[in-house]
Design an enzyme around this catalytic site. Structure first.
Site, short mmCIF file in Angstrom:
data_model
loop_
_atom_site.label_atom_id
_atom_site.label_comp_id
_atom_site.label_asym_id
_atom_site.label_seq_id
_atom_site.Cartn_x
_atom_site.Cartn_y
_atom_site.Cartn_z
N ASP A 1 0.87 -1.17 0.00
CA ASP A 1 0.00 0.00 0.00
C ASP A 1 0.91 1.22 0.00
O ASP A 1 1.65 1.45 0.97
CB ASP A 1 -0.90 0.01 1.24
N THR B 1 -8.49 -2.68 -2.27
CA THR B 1 -8.20 -1.35 -2.78
C THR B 1 -9.34 -0.92 -3.69
O THR B 1 -10.00 -1.77 -4.30
CB THR B 1 -6.86 -1.35 -3.55
N ASP C 1 -15.89 -12.31 -4.92
CA ASP C 1 -17.21 -11.79 -4.54
C ASP C 1 -17.63 -10.65 -5.47
O ASP C 1 -18.78 -10.24 -5.46
CB ASP C 1 -17.16 -11.28 -3.10
N GLU D 1 -21.16 -6.64 -13.47
CA GLU D 1 -22.18 -7.11 -12.53
C GLU D 1 -23.55 -6.55 -12.91
O GLU D 1 -23.62 -5.41 -13.40
CB GLU D 1 -21.83 -6.68 -11.09
N HIS E 1 -21.48 -10.68 -4.76
CA HIS E 1 -21.24 -9.39 -4.11
C HIS E 1 -21.90 -9.32 -2.73
O HIS E 1 -22.73 -8.46 -2.45
CB HIS E 1 -21.73 -8.24 -4.98
N GLY F 1 -20.16 -9.03 0.18
CA GLY F 1 -19.23 -8.52 1.20
C GLY F 1 -19.90 -7.73 2.31
O GLY F 1 -19.51 -7.83 3.46
N ALA F 2 -20.91 -6.93 1.96
CA ALA F 2 -21.58 -6.11 2.97
C ALA F 2 -22.90 -6.71 3.42
O ALA F 2 -23.65 -6.06 4.15
CB ALA F 2 -21.82 -4.71 2.40
#
Length: 528
Positions: free
Chosen positions: A173, A205, A258, A263, A281, A283-284
């Site tokens: 990073d 990122t 994910d 998409e 997707h 992740g959240a």
């Protein structure tokens, strides 16, 4: 009449309750956002719009919403909001940048386990009655090296959990300092070394021009044989065609994704491979995360609509209505000075000093500083804004120093940014003239007077006869028109700088030609 808010996506019902308790009228229509025509027909009746990802808030929607003051996105990404159109119409766009961090980090760890032990394939086989015990030979997580690309909030949470699993963690990073890396317990290294050493690679990122296909065919080839790759960040960070080829050839042992370049992903090069795990997707997607971001966005929107407070705005710093007219030109100046440093720096910045001189030093400098940090980080963190920038800088261990003092030069107000990098110091000064336009008035010890332009070239060179002619010749050959040309030097025959505004883009071959001109030390394209 109290402000009126529309919830057009499937937020937690608790968000509607918060609005009501704070004295707002609210309409909860969780499926309305999927129908753009119906949304356009009613949006003119609302002061606030609370959304997730299904609602697309386009320029047309803003044009039909004369009352709209704020759009609140429960989550971090605002790709579904035309922020430029919102800003042009004076609409604040808020998000909840850190509400999903833990959930996304946990999903990355879950995918890493699923990949290491082939859990999805083993589950399907067992439930089909096959009992293929010898077929699914996994690998241990303990003792393996995890390479984290992007060690911000989510990446740091993944690193913390991986260390708890007794993994060795290495991180790439550019904005992660050695001090912050030591605090996290990770080893900071460059990308090539990470690719060569990691048994597992996880990406955390944002997708920017610098990070697009950061795992390209070339970089995938640099990984050690048998590597496993996890992506819970953004589609487009990995060349999916190249990864499929590396999987087919056995160089990459497995991948867990994910997120995808396109998409919803109904088709993808990775689909169908026996050593690939995919989720849509997610992740959240936990009840805790969704509840948290829904409550947070409702509180933020209510504070703004009822009291004028601005929090986590992606298109405006957190300042009051009274302060805005005085601060706005200096906020713009600081952000562009930071953007200058962020684009010119060839190594990561570990310390940023901001000096305020004269009248600007008597104002509220915190939002100006936030804007400078936002500009500095934007070349690598595209979603950064003046609200989230100080937090993101702190996570990366970036030290920020503010100094205020009386005017000591020719300008009523002067803002100077000094950035320390591994390659040396970068210093740039700017001011705002009475026309309200910010401009650069100094680079290092060299005086220069240049307005900012959308597309510019920055050059450092030796002050030698004929240089300007050779420079102009390169641009003429590339059919690039010069709009303005600002020059400065420290002494005759010494060091010189040039800030050149051009029409349109500079072709890559022209930039290469500029870098090869005799006496050129640095040639960089700038976007403002």
């Amino acid at each position: 009449m109290p402000p009126r808010v529309l919830i057009s996506d499937s937020l937690s019902p608790a968000a509607a309750q918060i609005f009501r308790l704070r004295g707002l009228d609210v309409d909860f229509e969780p499926t309305l956002g999927k129908d753009k025509d119906k949304l356009a027909a009613v949006i003119g009746d609302y002061d606030g719009l609370a959304i997730r990802s299904a609602t697309k808030v386009t320029a047309d929607i803003f044009a039909r919403a004369p009352r709209l003051k704020v759009v609140g996105r429960a989550g971090i990404g605002v790709d579904n909001v035309d922020v430029a159109a919102a800003t042009a119409r004076g609409v604040i766009v808020m998000n909840t940048p850190f509400g999903n961090s833990i959930t996304t980090a946990e999903h990355a760890i879950a995918l890493m386990f699923a990949l290491a032990r082939e859990i999805p394939a083993a589950d399907a086989s067992t439930q089909a009655g096959k009992w293929e015990k010898n077929r699914f030979m996994g690998v241990e997580i303990t003792g393996k090296t995890l390479g984290v690309i992007g060690c911000g909030n989510v990446g740091a949470n993944v690193a913390e959990r991986a260390l708890g699993l007794k993994m060795r963690v290495i991180a790439f990073d550019p904005y992660l300092t050695e001090e912050r890396a030591e605090e996290l317990g990770v080893e900071k290294i460059d990308l090539d070394e990470l690719l060569a050493r990691a048994d597992f690679i996880t990406l955390h990122t944002p997708l920017t021009t610098q990070t697009k296909n950061i795992l390209s065919a070339e970089n995938i080839a640099k990984t050690c044989k048998g590597v496993r790759i996890v992506n819970c960040a953004r589609g487009g960070l990995v060349d999916e065609e190249a990864l499929r080829k590396a999987l087919d050839e056995g160089h990459v042992a497995g991948a867990a994704f994910d997120v995808f370049a396109q998409e919803p992903a109904t088709e993808n090069p990775l689909f169908g491979h026996p050593h690939v795990v995919c989720t849509p997707h997610l992740g959240a997607s936990t009840s805790e995360a969704q509840e948290k971001v829904a409550l947070q966005i409702a509180e933020q929107m209510a504070d703004y609509l009822m009291r004028g407070a601005i929090a986590n705005a992606v298109n405006f710093p957190s300042i009051s209505a009274e302060e805005a007219p005085r601060l706005k030109p200096f906020v713009e100046l600081a952000e562009k000075l930071g953007l200058f440093v962020g684009q010119v720096a060839v190594a990561g910045v570990d310390t940023l000093s901001i000096v305020y001189e004269g009248a600007v030093a008597l104002q509220k400098t915190r939002p100006i500083t936030a804007a400078a940090i936002s500009g500095l980080l934007r070349p690598i963190l595209e979603d950064v804004n003046p609200v989230s920038a100080p937090i993101l800088a702190k996570e990366r261990g970036l030290a920020i120093e503010e100094i205020t003092r009386e005017a000591q030069g020719d300008y009523e107000s002067l803002v100077t940014l000094s950035a320390h990098t591994a390659q040396g110091e970068i210093c740039v000064s700017g001011t705002v003239f009475h026309d309200g336009k910010p401009r650069i008035v100094g680079i290092g010890d060299i005086a220069v007077d240049a307005e900012f332009a959308p597309s510019m070239i920055y050059l450092t060179n030796e002050d030698r006869p004929g240089f300007i002619g050779r420079f102009a010749g390169v641009l003429g050959e590339a059919e690039v028109n010069i709009a303005t040309f600002a020059l400065g030097r420290d002494r005759p025959g010494g060091g010189a700088v040039a800030l050149v505004a051009i029409d349109g883009e500079l072709p890559p071959l022209a930039l290469t030609a500029l870098k090869s001109l005799p006496g050129v030390k640095q040639a960089t394209t700038l976007k403002f």
